[in-house]
Write a protein that holds these residues in place. Sequence first.
Motif: not given
Length: 444
Positions: A229-230, A238-247, A259-271
Amino acid sequence: MDAALRAVETELAGRWGETKLEPSVTRIAALMDVLGEPQRSYPSIHITGTNGKTSTARMIEALLGAFDLRTGRYTSPHVQSITERISLDGAPISAERFIETYEDIKPYVEMVDAQRSTGCSFFEVLTGMAYAAFADAPVDVAVVEVGMGGSWDATNVIDGDVAVVTPIDLDHTDRLGGTPGEIAVEKAGIVKQDATVILAQQPVDAAQVMLKKAVDVNATVAREGLEFGVVAREVPSAGSWPPCAGLGGEYTEVYLPLHGAHQAHNAAVALAAVEAFFGVGAQRPEPLDVDTVRKAFASVASPGRMEVVRRSPTVVLDAAHNPAGARVTAEAVGEAFQFSRLIGVVGASADKNVRGLLEAFEPVFAEVVVTQNSSHRAMDADELAAVAVEVFGDDRVQVEPRLPDALEAAITLAEEEGEFAGGGVLVTGSVITVGEARLLLRRG
């Protein structure tokens, strides 16, 4: 070629539409059988949920491509061209290839049609085309977004190695159920025996359903907020992303041009989905190469999702079409932009929760211009205006049945404060409305 593509689209449109459904996979299974089961020739990542599926699919595709895998992506609906639904190596297939694929499978579709009182639907034929095109390419992995639900969705003739579940909320309640838990029952149908489930943050009842299904089929579950998760909330521009803990570890200094905090969460799920596909956290303890991850996310685009298509005034397109999506978009607009005055252009489908959609946008829209797109599903502009007046009040609603007129009216309203006042326009309510606005504004 354009004429030939339109001819194919016309033939497809003559079949059952995407909104006229029969909860069954018998026809698509029969089509796969006569085609020789093309969907079995490559591994797949299957994605369901209510919102965020397409953006997540695009991120997964970008990550897999960055690791030198040939990808096929199947998503719906399209923003501008039907060819967008079937992508190879990150790009929509050409019109020529789309037509060739249709002509290749058409005799087999007709064979299945002849054996049943009800022929294959529009979506079933497109799904067959996608699976055949992926096998013909051939791809190393397919990234497949469900059309609706999961259990009886036409895409569900694949056995995804990884099942991704984006946030579940209320949409298509007449077909899927009236609570997130009921809807989750249908969506859990994509979780197959011994698969890995990547579970975005969910309502409690939906999460319970998903976890029970995982136990029933011996699937491994990774939950956002627990296994990945984030890590920390930062300004989600756009252009920033909080640190993400992957598996397999933490990923930092990632550029995400969305743009949007939801895209950071989508990115965490994708990763997490791609990590699971490569066995990170299971067969291999080390994380993915962070430089490759950074390269992949820097290349991500998601047309029609918080997409800026014009400046002075700024015009943003977002395909939110249900209350949950609208709430996320309303929050994202407030965080990503500093508009002094935001004008909404809304054209929605008649079968959606239009009141809930408008109520979600009411706090952020100074005024709203209601309109309608060219789809037969579009809500009449005057009917939409009647609901909008109840939500916004008569003095904040303008009616422009033609979308070009609605865009012009909204831009004029945004400019009323002056060139440097910071007015903006958000076009939303439907993927079709956004696609047509994108074409009118000459984007893509």
